[in-house]
Design a protein around this motif. Structure first.
Motif, PDB file in Angstrom:
ATOM      1  N   GLU A 328      -1.364 -14.133  23.725  1.00  0.00           N
ATOM      2  CA  GLU A 328      -1.044 -12.684  23.576  1.00  0.00           C
ATOM      3  C   GLU A 328      -1.882 -11.782  24.582  1.00  0.00           C
ATOM      4  O   GLU A 328      -3.072 -11.988  24.505  1.00  0.00           O
ATOM      5  CB  GLU A 328      -1.550 -12.290  22.252  1.00  0.00           C
ATOM      6  N   GLU A 329      -1.394 -10.822  25.029  1.00  0.00           N
ATOM      7  CA  GLU A 329      -2.183  -9.959  26.112  1.00  0.00           C
ATOM      8  C   GLU A 329      -3.162  -9.052  25.105  1.00  0.00           C
ATOM      9  O   GLU A 329      -2.508  -8.443  24.259  1.00  0.00           O
ATOM     10  CB  GLU A 329      -1.183  -9.086  26.961  1.00  0.00           C
ATOM     11  N   GLY A 330      -4.159  -8.951  25.485  1.00  0.00           N
ATOM     12  CA  GLY A 330      -5.139  -7.937  24.891  1.00  0.00           C
ATOM     13  C   GLY A 330      -5.764  -8.558  23.514  1.00  0.00           C
ATOM     14  O   GLY A 330      -6.694  -7.682  23.012  1.00  0.00           O
ATOM     15  N   LYS A 331      -5.355  -9.686  23.306  1.00  0.00           N
ATOM     16  CA  LYS A 331      -5.660 -10.134  21.831  1.00  0.00           C
ATOM     17  C   LYS A 331      -7.354 -10.074  21.764  1.00  0.00           C
ATOM     18  O   LYS A 331      -7.990  -9.855  20.752  1.00  0.00           O
ATOM     19  CB  LYS A 331      -5.113 -11.412  21.358  1.00  0.00           C
ATOM     20  N   PHE A 332      -7.916 -10.505  22.862  1.00  0.00           N
ATOM     21  CA  PHE A 332      -9.408 -10.820  22.823  1.00  0.00           C
ATOM     22  C   PHE A 332     -10.256  -9.539  22.704  1.00  0.00           C
ATOM     23  O   PHE A 332     -11.060  -9.616  22.135  1.00  0.00           O
ATOM     24  CB  PHE A 332      -9.973 -11.265  24.302  1.00  0.00           C
ATOM     25  N   ALA A 411     -20.819  -9.835  19.844  1.00  0.00           N
ATOM     26  CA  ALA A 411     -21.225 -11.089  19.349  1.00  0.00           C
ATOM     27  C   ALA A 411     -20.285 -11.677  18.427  1.00  0.00           C
ATOM     28  O   ALA A 411     -19.759 -13.018  18.594  1.00  0.00           O
ATOM     29  CB  ALA A 411     -22.455 -11.091  18.396  1.00  0.00           C
ATOM     30  N   ALA A 412     -19.484 -10.888  17.700  1.00  0.00           N
ATOM     31  CA  ALA A 412     -18.272 -11.399  16.871  1.00  0.00           C
ATOM     32  C   ALA A 412     -17.114 -11.573  17.682  1.00  0.00           C
ATOM     33  O   ALA A 412     -16.349 -12.721  17.655  1.00  0.00           O
ATOM     34  CB  ALA A 412     -17.856 -10.213  15.871  1.00  0.00           C
ATOM     35  N   ARG A 413     -16.678 -10.895  18.790  1.00  0.00           N
ATOM     36  CA  ARG A 413     -15.780 -11.082  19.741  1.00  0.00           C
ATOM     37  C   ARG A 413     -16.051 -12.337  20.742  1.00  0.00           C
ATOM     38  O   ARG A 413     -15.012 -12.924  20.758  1.00  0.00           O
ATOM     39  CB  ARG A 413     -15.705  -9.997  20.995  1.00  0.00           C
ATOM     40  N   ASN A 414     -17.127 -12.535  20.675  1.00  0.00           N
ATOM     41  CA  ASN A 414     -17.539 -13.928  21.705  1.00  0.00           C
ATOM     42  C   ASN A 414     -16.987 -15.094  20.683  1.00  0.00           C
ATOM     43  O   ASN A 414     -16.921 -16.409  21.378  1.00  0.00           O
ATOM     44  CB  ASN A 414     -18.926 -14.127  22.068  1.00  0.00           C
ATOM     45  N   GLN A 415     -16.832 -15.066  19.560  1.00  0.00           N
ATOM     46  CA  GLN A 415     -16.270 -16.028  18.529  1.00  0.00           C
ATOM     47  C   GLN A 415     -14.772 -16.543  18.940  1.00  0.00           C
ATOM     48  O   GLN A 415     -14.150 -17.539  18.465  1.00  0.00           O
ATOM     49  CB  GLN A 415     -16.528 -15.843  17.199  1.00  0.00           C
ATOM     50  N   ARG A 416     -14.035 -15.438  19.366  1.00  0.00           N
ATOM     51  CA  ARG A 416     -12.616 -15.606  19.685  1.00  0.00           C
ATOM     52  C   ARG A 416     -12.467 -16.370  20.894  1.00  0.00           C
ATOM     53  O   ARG A 416     -13.224 -16.781  21.680  1.00  0.00           O
ATOM     54  CB  ARG A 416     -11.979 -14.333  20.040  1.00  0.00           C
ATOM     55  N   GLY A 417     -11.070 -16.789  20.832  1.00  0.00           N
ATOM     56  CA  GLY A 417     -10.703 -17.530  22.187  1.00  0.00           C
ATOM     57  C   GLY A 417     -10.736 -16.483  23.620  1.00  0.00           C
ATOM     58  O   GLY A 417     -10.130 -15.750  23.376  1.00  0.00           O
ATOM     59  N   ARG A 418     -11.518 -17.026  24.302  1.00  0.00           N
ATOM     60  CA  ARG A 418     -11.558 -15.997  25.656  1.00  0.00           C
ATOM     61  C   ARG A 418     -10.465 -16.151  26.418  1.00  0.00           C
ATOM     62  O   ARG A 418      -9.780 -17.264  26.455  1.00  0.00           O
ATOM     63  CB  ARG A 418     -12.834 -16.424  26.425  1.00  0.00           C
TER      64      ARG A 418
END
Length: 696
Positions: A328-332, A411-418
């Motif tokens: 998905e575009e922008g999901k990160f 920090a929370a965002r970095n737990q997502r798939g990059r």
């Protein structure tokens, strides 16, 4: 076992994305065309890049589809090209697409004869025909039928297109120059930009809205050259609006590629190295002019992102980060209000949601349906002073709360798939980043930026050249390869020149002089002026182009004109100035008609024709006066100046500086303006007076 095609042996992340496609892909190579000739097949040429959203769409829809792949494999010899690895091919066949259809973009789809001559061009092609756009399932069988039954007509069409392409490119270069780009073109471009300026949101034109940093650099020079206050105002409004909008990543920093709307709210989420470089350069210059701390802060944020996420262990810089993650575009990048509340707690979440314009329904729409998803693109719809007043809290407390919240969200965002990182290192884009880091290092007094620029330049000089010392274009996974293009030379030369002025280490000037000689020998059009896109000994394509117009990034010729003007003054070599003037004459016919398309070339014209200045500081670097003089030069916006310091070794590469020595043992500044030298000065106040007068 997972199927792999020939692309599995390539280095390009974009080509490797397609290595498991059922399409029998070839990389661009002579063997592919020999196969097409032997088997009497047309060639399906697909050009894209790793962070291209619609390239991903076409891959998933068609190239991963067994039915489409079977048709392609039965009909074509299919070739995949990474436009960032082979900008020469992209430039050539994109010109074909524009000539045949009046449009262009990526993915670029071109059908060729085995002799590399085009007979069809387009961009994204869906799997199935819809809305009048032919789909792959219909198009491929039709082409196959025509190739078998109407081959002579297709060959005739290909010959016609090729002749038209060659005539167009030859005509572009052969048009007799009746003048030289100058003041009239600068004024005409300024008027055109002022007419297109969006007074409400900043930027130029309607949606989609691109940052186009070289336009802003040109407007700053028109402010300095003619005191055009409106030019500076246009730049300031645009820079403030872009930084406040969703174009900017408020959590991890850095700018996205462009805005899909007028308001700078909804971006195309990919991040390109060249955007970070050129935008940080604009914000640096705007800070030098205005002293606005917000502009300084933006430079530091952008370079924080680059040095954190885009720098390799080698010192070189990666190319891009994708717009898509997890399909998905922008999901990160987006957040729902519920996510923010879970991460920050309800009290701090309320502050963040207010400041960043977040709502429960969200402002990010689902691409296919247009429905609201509940996801929010963080942006700053109001100034923090207004937000603090509405919340009834202290502005300093608000700023501290947002700083802490950003760190938690990061920090929370970095737990997502990059998103995918395109980790190839390109000489041309690294040249832009080196120039931007070196300039920011000077202007912001940030030595770490200069050190990063030095590391990248050393990497290119030691790892991205062939055995003859010629530049190479791409490095990945320990291997450098692909012949360099004009942009590689011009942009890297710019980086070296800026790096010299940031360090006063003559090693960088020596390297620039050596590479400039190779650039002139292999790329210069000695008959008509300017520089070809490809070297004289590069692969021979259907036509050899020579680009002057500035697009998403400045053209090689625009940057070359700037570089050779600077080198002429730094080294005292008048011939270099002559090569720069050749560029201004070569592109005059087109630039005189559409000067707003040549804004970086106009920046070079401003340097060549504006108020020139050479500043030389002679003395010991450890001396306080030397340091103060250095800061006086670096902190000012002096677009027409070049700066040197008489360190040992400089006199060998720039003999004209040999007589410039400390006066009576004191640090001395020598300033020449408009080819006339002022009296040497030995105190900083006197130097500042000279610089202030020259900047006005």
């Amino acid at each position: 076992m997972t199927h792999e095609n020939r692309l599995a042996r390539e280095k390009s992340p974009y080509l490797l994305q397609h290595k498991n496609n059922p399409v029998d892909w070839w990389p661009w190579c002579e063997e592919a065309f020999e196969t097409a000739r032997r088997e009497n097949r047309p060639v399906f040429l697909s050009i894209g890049y790793s962070t291209c959203h619609w390239c991903h769409v076409m891959e998933k829809e068609s190239f991963e589809d067994e039915a489409v792949a079977a048709l392609m494999n039965d009909t074509f010899v299919s070739i995949k090209v990474d436009r960032e690895e082979r900008p020469d091919l992209d430039n050539l066949y994109m010109t074909v697409c524009h000539l045949m259809t009046g449009q262009g973009g990526w993915p670029l789809t071109v059908l060729l004869t085995p002799e590399k001559k085009p007979f069809f061009a387009g961009t994204y092609i869906p799997k199935e025909t819809r809305y009048g756009r032919a789909g792959m399932l219909d198009l491929v069988p039709k082409v196959n039928l025509m190739w078998q039954a109407q081959r002579a007509e297709l060959d005739k069409s290909a010959e016609h297109v090729t002749a038209h392409l060659q005539a167009f490119m030859t005509g572009q270069m052969a048009r007799e120059a009746e003048g030289e780009i100058g003041e009239a073109e600068m004024e005409k471009a300024y008027a055109s930009l002022a007419e297109r300026f969006d007074n409400h949101w900043g930027g130029f034109g309607e949606a989609p809205k691109f940052p186009t940093p070289h336009i802003l650099l040109f407007l700053l020079r028109m402010w300095a050259r003619h005191g055009k206050a409106d030019g500076l105002a246009m730049v300031e409004k645009t820079l403030i609006a872009m930084r406040a909008g969703g174009m900017f990543d408020h959590v991890g920093f850095g700018f996205h590629r462009y805005s899909t709307d007028r308001e700078w709210l909804v971006p195309h989420f990919e991040k390109m190295l060249y955007d970070q470089a050129l935008l940080s350069l604009v914000y640096t210059e705007a800070y030098q002019i205005t002293g606005n701390p917000a502009f300084r802060g933006t430079v530091k944020e952008v370079l924080t992102y680059v040095l954190r996420d885009m720098r390799s262990d080698t010192g070189g810089f990666y190319s891009a980060e994708d717009a898509d993650s997890e399909g998905e575009e922008g999901k990160f990048y987006v957040f729902t209000t519920a996510e923010v509340e879970e991460i920050l707690g309800p009290e701090n979440a309320a502050v963040v949601q207010k400041a960043y314009g977040m709502t429960a329904e969200g402002n990010f729409l689902e691409e296919a349906t247009g429905n609201r998803t509940g996801a929010n693109i963080l942006h700053l719809p109001k100034g923090l002073d207004d937000v603090a007043a509405e919340l009834g809290i202290d502005e300093k407390y608000l700023a501290e709360t947002l700083l802490h919240a950003r760190q938690q969200l990061f920090a929370a965002r970095n737990q997502r798939g990059r998103p995918l990182l395109d980790d190839k290192i390109l000489t041309d884009w690294n040249g832009l980043m080196i120039a931007a880091l070196a300039r920011a290092g000077r202007a912001l007094d940030q030595p770490d930026y200069t050190h990063a620029a030095e590391a990248a330049a050393n990497f290119i000089l030691h790892e991205m050249r062939d055995e003859d010392g010629r530049l190479l274009h791409r490095y990945r996974e320990g291997e450098a390869g692909l012949s360099a293009h004009a942009e590689d030379y011009a942009f890297f030369l710019w980086g070296l020149v800026e790096l010299y002025e940031a360090t006063f280490d003559s090693t960088w000037l020596e390297a620039a002089a050596a590479l400039a000689g190779d650039f002139l020998d292999r790329f210069r059009d000695a008959e008509r002026g300017g520089f070809y896109f490809t070297a004289s000994d590069a692969e021979q394509l259907l036509a050899r182009s020579k680009e002057g117009q500035d697009a998403a990034i400045p053209s090689a010729n625009s940057v070359a004109m700037l570089v050779f003007t600077k080198l002429a003054r730094l080294l005292g070599v008048p011939d270099y100035e002559g090569y720069a003037e050749e560029v201004a004459r070569a592109f005059y016919p087109d630039a005189s008609q559409h000067p707003a398309g040549y804004t970086f070339m106009l920046c070079a014209v401003d340097l060549a024709r504006g108020k020139s200045m050479e500043i030389v500081i002679a003395g010991e670097e450890r001396d306080e006066t030397w340091q103060a003089m250095r800061r006086a030069v670096d902190s000012r916006y002096l677009p027409g100046a070049v700066a040197l310091a008489t360190r040992p070794g400089l006199e060998k590469i720039a003999p004209w500086t040999a007589p410039l020595t400390p006066k009576d043992g004191r640090t001395t500044a020598y300033v020449c303006e408009e080819r006339a030298c002022k009296s040497p000065v030995t105190d900083t106040a006197a130097l500042e007076s000279l610089l202030k007068g020259s900047a006005s």
